[in-house]
Scaffold this motif. Structure first.
Motif, PDB file in Angstrom:
ATOM      1  N   ASP A 130       7.881   7.341 -62.073  1.00 43.39           N
ATOM      2  CA  ASP A 130       9.108   7.046 -62.812  1.00 43.39           C
ATOM      3  C   ASP A 130       9.329   5.554 -63.056  1.00 43.39           C
ATOM      4  OD1 ASP A 130       9.719   9.745 -63.075  1.00 43.39           O
ATOM      5  OD2 ASP A 130      10.815   9.801 -61.174  1.00 43.39           O
ATOM      6  N   GLY A 131       8.338   4.723 -62.701  1.00 41.70           N
ATOM      7  CA  GLY A 131       8.432   3.282 -62.974  1.00 41.70           C
ATOM      8  C   GLY A 131       9.502   2.570 -62.172  1.00 41.70           C
ATOM      9  N   LEU A 132       9.788   3.036 -60.965  1.00 45.15           N
ATOM     10  CA  LEU A 132      10.869   2.468 -60.157  1.00 45.15           C
ATOM     11  C   LEU A 132      10.409   1.480 -59.090  1.00 45.15           C
ATOM     12  CD1 LEU A 132      13.019   5.695 -59.696  1.00 45.15           C
ATOM     13  CD2 LEU A 132      13.554   3.681 -61.087  1.00 45.15           C
ATOM     14  N   VAL A 133       9.129   1.191 -59.039  1.00 41.61           N
ATOM     15  CA  VAL A 133       8.589   0.340 -57.983  1.00 41.61           C
ATOM     16  C   VAL A 133       8.585  -1.116 -58.436  1.00 41.61           C
ATOM     17  CG1 VAL A 133       6.551  -0.141 -56.583  1.00 41.61           C
ATOM     18  CG2 VAL A 133       7.199   2.232 -57.094  1.00 41.61           C
ATOM     19  N   ASP A 134       9.249  -1.945 -57.667  1.00 40.46           N
ATOM     20  CA  ASP A 134       9.238  -3.378 -57.952  1.00 40.46           C
ATOM     21  C   ASP A 134       8.065  -4.065 -57.269  1.00 40.46           C
ATOM     22  OD1 ASP A 134      11.797  -3.684 -59.505  1.00 40.46           O
ATOM     23  OD2 ASP A 134      12.565  -2.733 -57.690  1.00 40.46           O
ATOM     24  N   GLY A 135       7.712  -3.609 -56.085  1.00 47.74           N
ATOM     25  CA  GLY A 135       6.594  -4.182 -55.355  1.00 47.74           C
ATOM     26  C   GLY A 135       5.849  -3.104 -54.596  1.00 47.74           C
ATOM     27  N   LEU A 136       4.538  -3.047 -54.794  1.00 54.01           N
ATOM     28  CA  LEU A 136       3.673  -2.115 -54.072  1.00 54.01           C
ATOM     29  C   LEU A 136       2.735  -2.967 -53.224  1.00 54.01           C
ATOM     30  CD1 LEU A 136       2.531   0.734 -53.518  1.00 54.01           C
ATOM     31  CD2 LEU A 136       1.044   0.404 -55.514  1.00 54.01           C
ATOM     32  N   HIS A 137       2.912  -2.917 -51.907  1.00 57.13           N
ATOM     33  CA  HIS A 137       2.170  -3.747 -50.978  1.00 57.13           C
ATOM     34  C   HIS A 137       1.191  -2.875 -50.210  1.00 57.13           C
ATOM     35  CE1 HIS A 137       4.852  -7.185 -51.661  1.00 57.13           C
ATOM     36  NE2 HIS A 137       5.718  -6.219 -51.925  1.00 57.13           N
ATOM     37  N   LEU A 138      -0.066  -2.960 -50.598  1.00 56.05           N
ATOM     38  CA  LEU A 138      -1.115  -2.184 -49.958  1.00 56.05           C
ATOM     39  C   LEU A 138      -1.856  -3.077 -48.972  1.00 56.05           C
ATOM     40  CD1 LEU A 138      -2.563  -0.367 -53.100  1.00 56.05           C
ATOM     41  CD2 LEU A 138      -0.838   0.476 -51.487  1.00 56.05           C
ATOM     42  N   PHE A 139      -1.865  -2.658 -47.718  1.00 49.99           N
ATOM     43  CA  PHE A 139      -2.644  -3.337 -46.695  1.00 49.99           C
ATOM     44  C   PHE A 139      -3.891  -2.486 -46.517  1.00 49.99           C
ATOM     45  CE2 PHE A 139       1.560  -4.940 -46.270  1.00 49.99           C
ATOM     46  CZ  PHE A 139       1.405  -6.265 -45.905  1.00 49.99           C
ATOM     47  N   VAL A 140      -4.979  -2.931 -47.136  1.00 47.92           N
ATOM     48  CA  VAL A 140      -6.212  -2.153 -47.219  1.00 47.92           C
ATOM     49  C   VAL A 140      -7.098  -2.498 -46.029  1.00 47.92           C
ATOM     50  CG1 VAL A 140      -8.185  -1.548 -48.658  1.00 47.92           C
ATOM     51  CG2 VAL A 140      -6.015  -2.193 -49.738  1.00 47.92           C
ATOM     52  N   PHE A 141      -7.398  -1.471 -45.221  1.00 48.19           N
ATOM     53  CA  PHE A 141      -8.204  -1.642 -44.021  1.00 48.19           C
ATOM     54  C   PHE A 141      -9.664  -1.331 -44.341  1.00 48.19           C
ATOM     55  CE2 PHE A 141      -4.030  -1.620 -42.405  1.00 48.19           C
ATOM     56  CZ  PHE A 141      -4.047  -2.171 -41.127  1.00 48.19           C
ATOM     57  N   PRO A 142     -10.599  -2.098 -43.777  1.00 47.44           N
ATOM     58  CA  PRO A 142     -12.015  -1.926 -44.097  1.00 47.44           C
ATOM     59  C   PRO A 142     -12.634  -0.732 -43.366  1.00 47.44           C
ATOM     60  CG  PRO A 142     -11.776  -3.676 -42.495  1.00 47.44           C
ATOM     61  CD  PRO A 142     -10.387  -3.218 -42.864  1.00 47.44           C
ATOM     62  N   VAL A 143     -12.162   0.439 -43.721  1.00 49.26           N
ATOM     63  CA  VAL A 143     -12.663   1.673 -43.116  1.00 49.26           C
ATOM     64  C   VAL A 143     -12.627   2.769 -44.177  1.00 49.26           C
ATOM     65  CG1 VAL A 143     -10.375   2.336 -42.210  1.00 49.26           C
ATOM     66  CG2 VAL A 143     -12.415   3.239 -41.139  1.00 49.26           C
ATOM     67  N   VAL A 144     -13.633   3.610 -44.170  1.00 46.52           N
ATOM     68  CA  VAL A 144     -13.671   4.783 -45.042  1.00 46.52           C
ATOM     69  C   VAL A 144     -13.515   5.992 -44.135  1.00 46.52           C
ATOM     70  CG1 VAL A 144     -15.075   6.136 -46.652  1.00 46.52           C
ATOM     71  CG2 VAL A 144     -15.111   3.632 -46.754  1.00 46.52           C
ATOM     72  N   LEU A 145     -12.442   6.745 -44.318  1.00 45.71           N
ATOM     73  CA  LEU A 145     -12.134   7.858 -43.421  1.00 45.71           C
ATOM     74  C   LEU A 145     -12.758   9.173 -43.874  1.00 45.71           C
ATOM     75  CD1 LEU A 145      -8.441   6.910 -42.717  1.00 45.71           C
ATOM     76  CD2 LEU A 145     -10.410   6.584 -41.218  1.00 45.71           C
ATOM     77  N   GLY A 146     -12.949   9.343 -45.158  1.00 43.38           N
ATOM     78  CA  GLY A 146     -13.583  10.559 -45.659  1.00 43.38           C
ATOM     79  C   GLY A 146     -12.665  11.759 -45.769  1.00 43.38           C
ATOM     80  N   ALA A 147     -11.570  11.760 -45.040  1.00 46.09           N
ATOM     81  CA  ALA A 147     -10.632  12.883 -45.093  1.00 46.09           C
ATOM     82  C   ALA A 147      -9.239  12.365 -44.754  1.00 46.09           C
ATOM     83  CB  ALA A 147     -11.035  13.972 -44.098  1.00 46.09           C
TER      84      ALA A 147
END
Length: 180
Positions: A130-147
């Protein structure tokens, strides 16, 4: 008018569910500072029911001695989007009812600081749609979980612009986006 600021811990393959997997990475104080900027004066929480039900017992028992974020989580007003939750017990909590984009817009207009969202994947996807996000803060961890439940599903998200990046010694990267 307030802002809607979303914070998510996410794996390289997009999993945000049950972020206990983040514990193997040292928590950089600069990451805490970045999150603290989202929860400044006048800020409130905006949560989906499942996240609220996980946060309430976890945070209500914490003090600032346990975690510097405890006073924010326990003192701020908590706005819960849910059609099933009744009579929330965690102090300063209120149920908004089922998701309604117009109701969220009105709430954002009432808030002096921000509406801080963490977890709450279903709610986050609706806010992005709905376009309501002013800030999207992704803290990306160096791991691939697969599930696990992924933040981004088959639904397209558009209008994201990179606003800021920060890398930490642990390998975690903070990617901040604005929408619109």
């Amino acid at each position: 008018m307030g802002r809607i600021e979303i914070h998510e811990f996410i794996s390289l393959d997009g999993v945000y569910e049950n972020p206990s997997w983040t514990a193997e990475f040292p928590f950089d104080p600069r990451m805490g500072e970045a999150i603290a900027r989202l929860t400044g004066p006048g800020s409130e929480l905006l949560l989906g029911r499942r996240t609220y039900e996980m946060f309430a017992p976890a945070w209500s028992a914490r003090t600032d001695d346990d975690d510097p974020g405890a006073s924010f989580f326990n003192g701020a007003r908590k706005n819960v989007v849910s059609s099933t939750l009744k009579d929330p017990e965690w102090n300063n909590s209120r149920v908004l009812g089922r998701y309604d984009a117009d109701a969220v817009r009105r709430l954002r207009d009432e808030v002096e600081g921000s509406l801080y969202v963490s977890g709450s994947g279903t709610l986050v996807r609706a806010l992005l749609r709905d376009g309501l996000v002013d800030g999207l803060h992704l803290f990306v961890f160096p791991v691939v979980l697969g599930a696990g439940e992924r933040l981004f599903t088959d639904e397209a998200v558009s209008g994201l612009r990179l606003a800021e990046t920060e890398a930490y010694d642990s390998g975690v990267v903070h990617l901040a986006y604005s929408q619109g």
